[in-house]
Each structure stands twice: as structure tokens, then as C-alpha cells.
Design a protein around this motif. Structure first.
Motif, mmCIF file in Angstrom:
data_model
loop_
_atom_site.group_PDB
_atom_site.id
_atom_site.type_symbol
_atom_site.label_atom_id
_atom_site.label_comp_id
_atom_site.label_asym_id
_atom_site.label_seq_id
_atom_site.Cartn_x
_atom_site.Cartn_y
_atom_site.Cartn_z
ATOM 1 N N SER A 42 0.839 -1.199 0.000
ATOM 2 C CA SER A 42 0.000 0.000 0.000
ATOM 3 C C SER A 42 0.873 1.248 0.000
ATOM 4 O O SER A 42 1.943 1.281 0.620
ATOM 5 C CB SER A 42 -0.911 -0.008 1.234
ATOM 6 O OG SER A 42 -1.667 1.179 1.300
ATOM 7 N N GLY A 43 0.433 2.283 -0.707
ATOM 8 C CA GLY A 43 1.164 3.540 -0.758
ATOM 9 C C GLY A 43 2.361 3.544 -1.677
ATOM 10 O O GLY A 43 3.241 4.398 -1.540
ATOM 11 N N VAL A 44 2.417 2.603 -2.618
ATOM 12 C CA VAL A 44 3.533 2.502 -3.554
ATOM 13 C C VAL A 44 3.093 3.056 -4.906
ATOM 14 O O VAL A 44 1.974 2.836 -5.353
ATOM 15 C CB VAL A 44 3.998 1.044 -3.698
ATOM 16 C CG1 VAL A 44 5.086 0.924 -4.756
ATOM 17 C CG2 VAL A 44 4.518 0.523 -2.366
ATOM 18 N N LYS A 45 3.984 3.767 -5.552
ATOM 19 C CA LYS A 45 3.698 4.298 -6.879
ATOM 20 C C LYS A 45 4.189 3.317 -7.946
ATOM 21 O O LYS A 45 5.283 2.779 -7.837
ATOM 22 C CB LYS A 45 4.388 5.645 -7.075
ATOM 23 C CG LYS A 45 4.198 6.234 -8.485
ATOM 24 C CD LYS A 45 5.010 7.507 -8.664
ATOM 25 C CE LYS A 45 4.886 8.030 -10.091
ATOM 26 N NZ LYS A 45 5.720 9.246 -10.302
ATOM 27 N N PHE A 46 3.348 3.085 -8.944
ATOM 28 C CA PHE A 46 3.790 2.294 -10.088
ATOM 29 C C PHE A 46 3.412 3.016 -11.372
ATOM 30 O O PHE A 46 2.454 3.805 -11.409
ATOM 31 C CB PHE A 46 3.208 0.871 -10.064
ATOM 32 C CG PHE A 46 1.727 0.795 -10.322
ATOM 33 C CD1 PHE A 46 1.211 0.755 -11.613
ATOM 34 C CD2 PHE A 46 0.831 0.744 -9.261
ATOM 35 C CE1 PHE A 46 -0.141 0.673 -11.846
ATOM 36 C CE2 PHE A 46 -0.535 0.669 -9.485
ATOM 37 C CZ PHE A 46 -1.021 0.629 -10.782
ATOM 38 N N THR A 47 4.181 2.738 -12.404
ATOM 39 C CA THR A 47 3.982 3.384 -13.704
ATOM 40 C C THR A 47 3.984 2.328 -14.791
ATOM 41 O O THR A 47 4.858 1.452 -14.820
ATOM 42 C CB THR A 47 5.086 4.411 -13.990
ATOM 43 O OG1 THR A 47 5.113 5.393 -12.954
ATOM 44 C CG2 THR A 47 4.843 5.110 -15.326
ATOM 45 N N LEU A 48 3.009 2.408 -15.683
ATOM 46 C CA LEU A 48 2.897 1.485 -16.808
ATOM 47 C C LEU A 48 2.959 2.283 -18.106
ATOM 48 O O LEU A 48 2.121 3.154 -18.344
ATOM 49 C CB LEU A 48 1.591 0.695 -16.736
ATOM 50 C CG LEU A 48 1.281 -0.220 -17.925
ATOM 51 C CD1 LEU A 48 2.320 -1.329 -18.046
ATOM 52 C CD2 LEU A 48 -0.125 -0.818 -17.811
ATOM 53 N N ASP A 49 3.965 2.027 -18.913
ATOM 54 C CA ASP A 49 4.092 2.610 -20.245
ATOM 55 C C ASP A 49 3.992 1.482 -21.267
ATOM 56 O O ASP A 49 4.628 0.432 -21.099
ATOM 57 C CB ASP A 49 5.433 3.329 -20.419
ATOM 58 C CG ASP A 49 5.602 4.471 -19.438
ATOM 59 O OD1 ASP A 49 4.644 5.235 -19.266
ATOM 60 O OD2 ASP A 49 6.693 4.589 -18.831
ATOM 61 N N TYR A 50 3.230 1.700 -22.326
ATOM 62 C CA TYR A 50 3.106 0.662 -23.355
ATOM 63 C C TYR A 50 2.965 1.299 -24.718
ATOM 64 O O TYR A 50 2.560 2.462 -24.858
ATOM 65 C CB TYR A 50 1.919 -0.262 -23.067
ATOM 66 C CG TYR A 50 0.557 0.399 -23.106
ATOM 67 C CD1 TYR A 50 -0.194 0.436 -24.289
ATOM 68 C CD2 TYR A 50 0.011 0.983 -21.976
ATOM 69 C CE1 TYR A 50 -1.441 1.027 -24.333
ATOM 70 C CE2 TYR A 50 -1.232 1.586 -22.008
ATOM 71 C CZ TYR A 50 -1.959 1.598 -23.189
ATOM 72 O OH TYR A 50 -3.204 2.196 -23.223
ATOM 73 N N GLN A 51 3.303 0.514 -25.739
ATOM 74 C CA GLN A 51 3.211 0.972 -27.121
ATOM 75 C C GLN A 51 3.111 -0.227 -28.044
ATOM 76 O O GLN A 51 3.815 -1.227 -27.858
ATOM 77 C CB GLN A 51 4.431 1.815 -27.505
ATOM 78 C CG GLN A 51 4.402 2.314 -28.942
ATOM 79 C CD GLN A 51 5.570 3.235 -29.266
ATOM 80 O OE1 GLN A 51 6.212 3.764 -28.364
ATOM 81 N NE2 GLN A 51 5.844 3.421 -30.542
ATOM 82 N N VAL A 52 2.210 -0.147 -29.020
ATOM 83 C CA VAL A 52 2.068 -1.199 -30.031
ATOM 84 C C VAL A 52 3.075 -0.919 -31.145
ATOM 85 O O VAL A 52 3.077 0.177 -31.715
ATOM 86 C CB VAL A 52 0.638 -1.250 -30.595
ATOM 87 C CG1 VAL A 52 0.501 -2.368 -31.612
ATOM 88 C CG2 VAL A 52 -0.371 -1.433 -29.469
ATOM 89 N N ILE A 53 3.922 -1.886 -31.446
ATOM 90 C CA ILE A 53 4.982 -1.647 -32.421
ATOM 91 C C ILE A 53 4.720 -2.335 -33.756
ATOM 92 O O ILE A 53 5.429 -2.063 -34.726
ATOM 93 C CB ILE A 53 6.349 -2.079 -31.861
ATOM 94 C CG1 ILE A 53 6.366 -3.548 -31.463
ATOM 95 C CG2 ILE A 53 6.730 -1.222 -30.675
ATOM 96 C CD1 ILE A 53 7.703 -4.020 -30.926
ATOM 97 N N SER A 54 3.722 -3.222 -33.837
ATOM 98 C CA SER A 54 3.376 -3.807 -35.133
ATOM 99 C C SER A 54 2.008 -4.467 -35.041
ATOM 100 O O SER A 54 1.563 -4.850 -33.964
ATOM 101 C CB SER A 54 4.424 -4.844 -35.578
ATOM 102 O OG SER A 54 4.348 -6.009 -34.791
ATOM 103 N N GLY A 55 1.380 -4.567 -36.227
ATOM 104 C CA GLY A 55 0.100 -5.274 -36.313
ATOM 105 C C GLY A 55 -1.095 -4.370 -36.462
ATOM 106 O O GLY A 55 -1.290 -3.459 -35.656
ATOM 107 N N GLY A 56 -1.904 -4.637 -37.485
ATOM 108 C CA GLY A 56 -3.175 -3.925 -37.662
ATOM 109 C C GLY A 56 -3.003 -2.422 -37.749
ATOM 110 O O GLY A 56 -2.151 -1.904 -38.472
#
Length: 212
Positions: A42-56
Motif C-alpha cells: 500500500s502507498g507505492v507508486k507504479f507506472t505502466l508505459d506501453y506501445q504497439v509496435i506492429s500489427g493492424g
């Protein structure tokens, strides 16, 4: 003392380079979903970065759930995004990437999941009352520059992979179009030859005897 500071500074820089969280590149088939789980305090910071690099169309659905099943982040058909959150409860947090809206396009998705704030490069740096020495200031500057270099390398690596995928896709389309044009030209040529042949073919009159 300067030698000890140099050693400490080098160790801090190497540690900062290694502490990059979790970076993965995954293949997401059509009509599929992939989920990942991480237990956090509890009380922890998290960061999610994402990117689609191929397909559709280079898009994917993404959502994040807390241990109680509450959705704290949800986006549909995003090419890239970044999400930061401070946890309120302890437990297993789930983040998923979904390609269920696509029936024939495989996707390749890159994501970077980081937990916690970056520790100070020097011990007791946030609680110091004296000014940093010239060597310590240089260490901090080098550290910030290395972070910028790493982020830039990641960005350009993803752009290069995305551009390569688009170039290969375009090359495939051009190849298929060339094969199609060749087949059409072949069929038209045969049709023209047969048509011209029918013009110059001598037609014998049908003989019919009239009885008298």
C-alpha cells in the motif's frame, strides 16, 4: 575521500542503470488477451508505459485492476499511453492487454512496468543541509543525462521497430499487387490472342443438300 566518493558515485550510476523495472515485448494474437499480475504494498507508486509496435492499426485495449477487482485504468484502441498510480490497498494488481476486437491482426506490444520512486543517487541526499561538492554535482548531472539517453534509446528503438514493421507490410502489399498485375496481364494477353484468332479463323459454310 575523493576515491570513496568516486566509487560510491560509480556504484550509484550502475545501480540506476540496472533499476529499470520490468520491460517486456509480447505477441498478442487476434481475439486474445494477455494479463500480468504484480503484488504491491500500500502507498507505492507504479507506472505502466506501453506501445504497439506492429500489427493492424497499431492499437490495443488495456486496463488495470486493483486487488478488489476495481478498474483503475481502462483505454480502448490506444497506440501508446502511460499510466501512473499510487496504490491504496495491498495485494495483487492486474494489468491486461486485449486484442479481442481484432479478428485477423496479430499485435506486438512493448510495455515498461516500474514500481516505486527512484532512490536518490547519493545516500542522505534529500536530508543534507550542506551543498553538494563539485564531484557529487557532476555525478547527479551524469545520472540525469544517462536517464535521458536510456529513455531516448528506448523511444528510438521502438520507432525503428515500428517503421521496420510498416516497411515490411508495405513491401508485402507491393509484392502481392505486382503478382496480381502479372496474372491479370497474362489473362488479358491470352484473351486478346484468342479473340484475334477467332477473327481470322476461316469459317466453312455449312453444306446442306436440298432435295429435288
Amino acid at each position: 575521500m575523493p576515491g570513496a566518493v568516486r566509487t560510491l558515485c560509480l556504484a550509484a550510476l550502475l545501480g540506476a542503470l540496472g533499476a529499470r523495472g520490468t520491460e517486456l515485448t509480447l505477441e498478442l494474437p487476434d481475439s486474445a488477451q494477455r494479463c500480468f499480475h504484480q503484488e504491491l504494498e500500500s502507498g507505492v507508486k507504479f507506472t505502466l508505459d506501453y506501445q504497439v509496435i506492429s500489427g493492424g492499426h497499431y492499437d490495443v485495449d488495456c486496463y488495470v485492476e486493483d486487488p478488489n477487482g476495481k478498474t483503475i485504468y481502462q483505454e480502448t484502441k490506444k497506440q501508446y499511453d502511460s499510466f501512473s498510480h499510487h496504490t491504496e490497498v495491498k495485494g495483487v494488481y492486474t494489468f491486461c492487454f486485449s486484442n479481442e476486437f481484432s479478428t485477423f491482426s496479430h499485435k506486438i506490444v512493448y510495455f515498461d512496468f516500474q514500481v516505486g520512486d527512484e532512490p536518490p543517487i547519493l545516500p542522505d541526499m534529500n536530508n543534507r543541509v550542506t551543498a553538494l561538492t563539485q564531484l557529487e554535482s557532476a555525478c547527479v548531472t551524469i545520472h540525469e543525462m544517462l536517464k535521458a539517453v536510456i529513455d531516448s534509446q528506448t523511444h528510438y528503438r521502438l520507432r525503428e521497430a515500428q517503421d521496420r514493421s510498416r516497411a515490411e507490410e508495405l513491401n508485402g502489399r507491393v509484392s502481392y499487387w505486382s503478382v496480381g498485375e502479372t496474372l491479370i496481364l497474362f489473362v488479358v494477353s491470352i484473351g486478346q490472342v484468342m479473340l484475334l484468332k477467332s477473327f481470322f479463323t476461316e469459317k466453312r459454310p455449312s453444306s446442306g443438300g436440298a432435295g429435288t
